[in-house]
Write an enzyme that holds these catalytic residues in place. Structure first.
Site, mmCIF file in Angstrom:
data_model
loop_
_atom_site.group_PDB
_atom_site.id
_atom_site.type_symbol
_atom_site.label_atom_id
_atom_site.label_comp_id
_atom_site.label_asym_id
_atom_site.label_seq_id
_atom_site.Cartn_x
_atom_site.Cartn_y
_atom_site.Cartn_z
ATOM 1 N N HIS A 75 3.727 1.776 -1.548
ATOM 2 C CA HIS A 75 4.111 2.049 -2.933
ATOM 3 C C HIS A 75 2.930 2.589 -3.737
ATOM 4 O O HIS A 75 3.086 3.502 -4.556
ATOM 5 C CB HIS A 75 4.618 0.766 -3.609
ATOM 6 C CG HIS A 75 5.851 0.183 -3.004
ATOM 7 N ND1 HIS A 75 5.831 -0.963 -2.263
ATOM 8 C CD2 HIS A 75 7.145 0.586 -3.044
ATOM 9 C CE1 HIS A 75 7.056 -1.260 -1.864
ATOM 10 N NE2 HIS A 75 7.873 -0.328 -2.324
ATOM 11 N N GLU A 106 0.809 -1.204 0.000
ATOM 12 C CA GLU A 106 0.000 0.000 0.000
ATOM 13 C C GLU A 106 0.851 1.267 0.000
ATOM 14 O O GLU A 106 0.479 2.283 -0.604
ATOM 15 C CB GLU A 106 -0.940 0.006 1.205
ATOM 16 C CG GLU A 106 -1.755 1.277 1.404
ATOM 17 C CD GLU A 106 -2.681 1.613 0.240
ATOM 18 O OE1 GLU A 106 -3.056 2.797 0.105
ATOM 19 O OE2 GLU A 106 -3.025 0.698 -0.542
ATOM 20 N N SER A 160 8.482 -3.894 2.475
ATOM 21 C CA SER A 160 8.594 -5.204 1.836
ATOM 22 C C SER A 160 9.240 -6.213 2.773
ATOM 23 O O SER A 160 8.965 -7.415 2.699
ATOM 24 C CB SER A 160 9.413 -5.088 0.549
ATOM 25 O OG SER A 160 8.770 -4.233 -0.377
#
EC number: 6.3.2.1
Length: 294
Positions: A37, A35, A188
């Protein structure tokens, strides 16, 4: 959404739009999109007619003992997310497209001072890897606007200085950190956390908030605040890398001229390295003589 793997093909496609007077916004990523990104892509759409996203896991910014080989790669899911957000171009180069003669002989771009402390102190060469690949991507895409997240405050500061110093005609936009409901900054690398570690991880942001609140309430011993924060992280099961209270412009100790304080932190939880920050605007009524002395 159209995908390109070479600089020449991407440039040729973008030039069609540029000749028609369209503006370009660029979001560089390493993939495994979440979300955070996607917020960058949405912001980019507000700034330009054409949105370009790159996915490139840049080996030059990884140290010898870091997680390059295990870095999560989820290309199919990433493409679906970008398509849904309305990105028009995806740049998906291979390593030999970016470093055709290898990394050792490639020209490097480095930003002194801003890149030397905090993450730069314990990750030698990291920011040179970042600025080198970002400078190259900027030259390939030639955007009007580039959008980055504020989670890595130091990285954003370094890129902004690089753009200023090298007279790049690019507006660098920062977007507030996207967070889970419990405050953990989206990353990530959060996927590496075990369920137990995931319960502990939000403590990093909690400690940052407590420190910011203490400063806002007038607590003026920065060294003691930093020490207390590091102790709190260790007691919670995190391995504190750094916890630094700085001037938001210089990333150096706070002075009488400081207008924004940034609190930068990094900690390991198992093998996962977490970073986060909070900021605080300061006003002229603050007793900066006392603050700068501590």
């Amino acid at each position: 959404m159209k995908t390109y793997s070479t600089a020449a093909s991407l440039r040729a496609a973008l030039n069609v739009g540029k000749r028609a007077g369209k503006t370009v916004a660029f979001v560089p990523t390493m993939g495994n999109l979440h979300e955070g990104h996607l917020r960058l892509v949405r912001r980019a759409r507000q700034y330009a007619d054409i949105v370009v996203v790159s996915i490139f896991v840049n080996p030059l910014q990884f140290g010898a003992n870091e997680d390059l080989s295990n870095y999560p790669r989820t290309l199919a899911a990433d493409k679906e997310k970008l398509f849904a957000e309305g990105a028009q171009f995806l740049f998906l180069p291979q390593v030999d497209e970016i470093y055709p003669e290898g990394m050792d002989s490639h020209t490097k771009v480095s930003v002194p001072e801003l890149s030397e402390g905090h993450c730069g102190a314990n990750r030698p060469g990291h920011f040179t890897g970042v600025t080198t690949v970002v400078a190259k991507l900027f030259n390939i895409v030639q955007p009007d606007t580039a959008v980055f997240g504020e989670k890595d405050f130091q990285q954003l500061s370094v890129i902004r200085k690089m753009v200023r110093d090298l007279c790049m005609p690019i507006d660098v936009v920062g977007v507030a950190t996207a967070r889970a409901a419990d405050g953990l900054a989206l990353s990530s690398r959060n996927g590496y956390l075990s369920p137990e570690q995931r319960q502990i991880a939000p403590i990093l942001h909690r400690v940052l908030q407590e420190c910011r609140e203490a400063i806002a309430c007038g607590y003026d011993s920065y060294c003691k605040l930093e020490q207390h924060a590091r102790t709190s992280l260790i007691q919670a099961g995190l391995e504190a890398d750094y916890f630094n209270i700085c001037d938001g412009r210089t990333l150096r100790p706070v002075t009488a001229d400081t207008e924004e304080v940034v609190i930068l932190a990094a900690a390991k939880l198992g093998t996962t390295r977490l970073i986060d920050n909070v900021t605080l605007n300061v006003n002229s009524s603050t007793d900066w003589g006392m603050l700068a002395a501590n």
